[in-house]
Design an enzyme around this catalytic site. Structure first.
Site: not given
Length: 343
Positions: A125, A165
């Protein structure tokens, strides 16, 4: 080929599985089916491919023997199983870590301990770059933009994990990369920007393009976190699947490397611009309100995709206008499924 898709009932996973099933390859899907929409995606794959698909239920946090069994026969392993939302990671950082960091470690160990050491591709990501406070941002024409990076953010941008995250995915990202250096595995990491398209059951916490599209289609009000001027580069799912396929076919070049993968500077939208586009496409007014910024939310993220183009001759083919219209059409074609599923 023998293809293993871990997290294969998710949005990206089911599209990758469908691609290789259509190509005539053997596909094994491993998923714990905990995420909303995965059962629907599995049913879609089974309806289209009947008995060609092998399905294994398993959890990458705990089912190490099951992972090893499916990996042993693989030529290529795609690893998409993940906790995917920043907000969820803030609420439950332990589960986030166990899925994204420990789960990825378990997958890597299975590949390392297999006899044939299959190629492994990992979905990372842009959040591994954190808030990028060193990158100058300006506001022009009602949207944020980079002041001096017209091509976007390259893989040379320093890592700066922000949010649980970001930390868990960043940890996994670096483990995948290092297993190529230390153990000689054939690994590829895609640091992905905003992916959208068919089979995406987007929700408020993750998958904002699909979430906005679904909500607008069903006249549900939306919440914009921040001021709506934040920008992302959008990549349609068919272009992402093509990128994965080309990375596999050029593994002699891509092995051990990391790539920023997104729509690039030509395919950007702000949240407010997407709302305006949806209002035009759907011919209706969308109800929305504003709320506080979310932790770790970047005002701008746009991928520099030059490295992918150079190494495996890839670039996006679906523009944002075409892509958003295609997603809207898919949502409306599946109106009854969405109605019973979400509402």
């Amino acid at each position: 080929m023998n293809i293993v898709v871990i997290g294969g009932a998710g949005f990206i996973g089911c599209n990758v599985a469908d691609h290789y099933l259509q190509a005539g390859d053997n596909v094994t899907l491993l998923d714990n089916f905990s995420r909303r929409g995965t059962i629907r995606n599995l049913q879609w794959l089974q309806a289209n491919h009947k008995d060609k698909l092998r399905v294994v239920q398993g959890d990458i946090r705990i089912d190490r023997k099951r992972i090893q069994e499916v990996v042993n026969s693989a030529d290529v392993v795609f690893h998409f199983a993940a906790q995917v939302a920043v907000t969820t990671s803030v609420v439950d950082p332990r589960e986030d870590f166990e899925i994204n960091a420990l789960g990825t470690f378990n997958v890597l160990e299975a590949v390392r301990n297999s006899d044939d050491h299959p190629t492994i591709l990992f979905s990372s990501t842009n959040k591994v770059y954190g808030g990028m406070e060193d990158v100058m941002i300006v506001e022009r024409n009602g949207r944020y933009e980079y002041a001096d990076r017209p091509a976007g953010i390259s893989e040379e941008q320093p890592l700066d994990f922000h949010s649980p995250y970001g930390c868990s995915k960043g940890t996994a990202d670096q483990y995948v990369r290092d297993y190529a250096r230390i153990y000689g595995l054939k690994t590829v990491v895609f640091r992905q920007s905003c992916i959208y398209g068919y089979r995406q059951f987007g929700v408020e916490d993750q998958g904002w393009v699909a979430h906005f599209t679904i909500s607008a289609s069903f006249d549900r009000s939306l919440t914009i976190y921040g001021n709506g001027k934040q920008i992302r580069d959008l990549l349609f799912i068919t272009d992402l699947v093509n990128a994965y396929d080309l990375a596999v076919k050029n593994i002699n070049v891509t092995s051990g490397k990391v790539y920023n993968i997104g729509g690039g500077p030509r395919n950007t939208l702000s949240l407010l611009e997407l709302l305006e586009m949806l209002q035009t496409n759907l011919g209706k007014k969308i109800k929305y309100k504003f709320s506080d910024w979310r932790p770790g939310d970047q005002p701008v993220f746009i991928c520099n995709i030059d490295k992918a183009k150079k190494d495996f001759n890839w670039e996006p083919k679906v523009g944002v206008d075409e892509g958003v219209k295609a997603l809207s059409a898919w949502v409306l074609e599946n109106r009854q499924e969405f109605h019973t599923f979400f509402f």
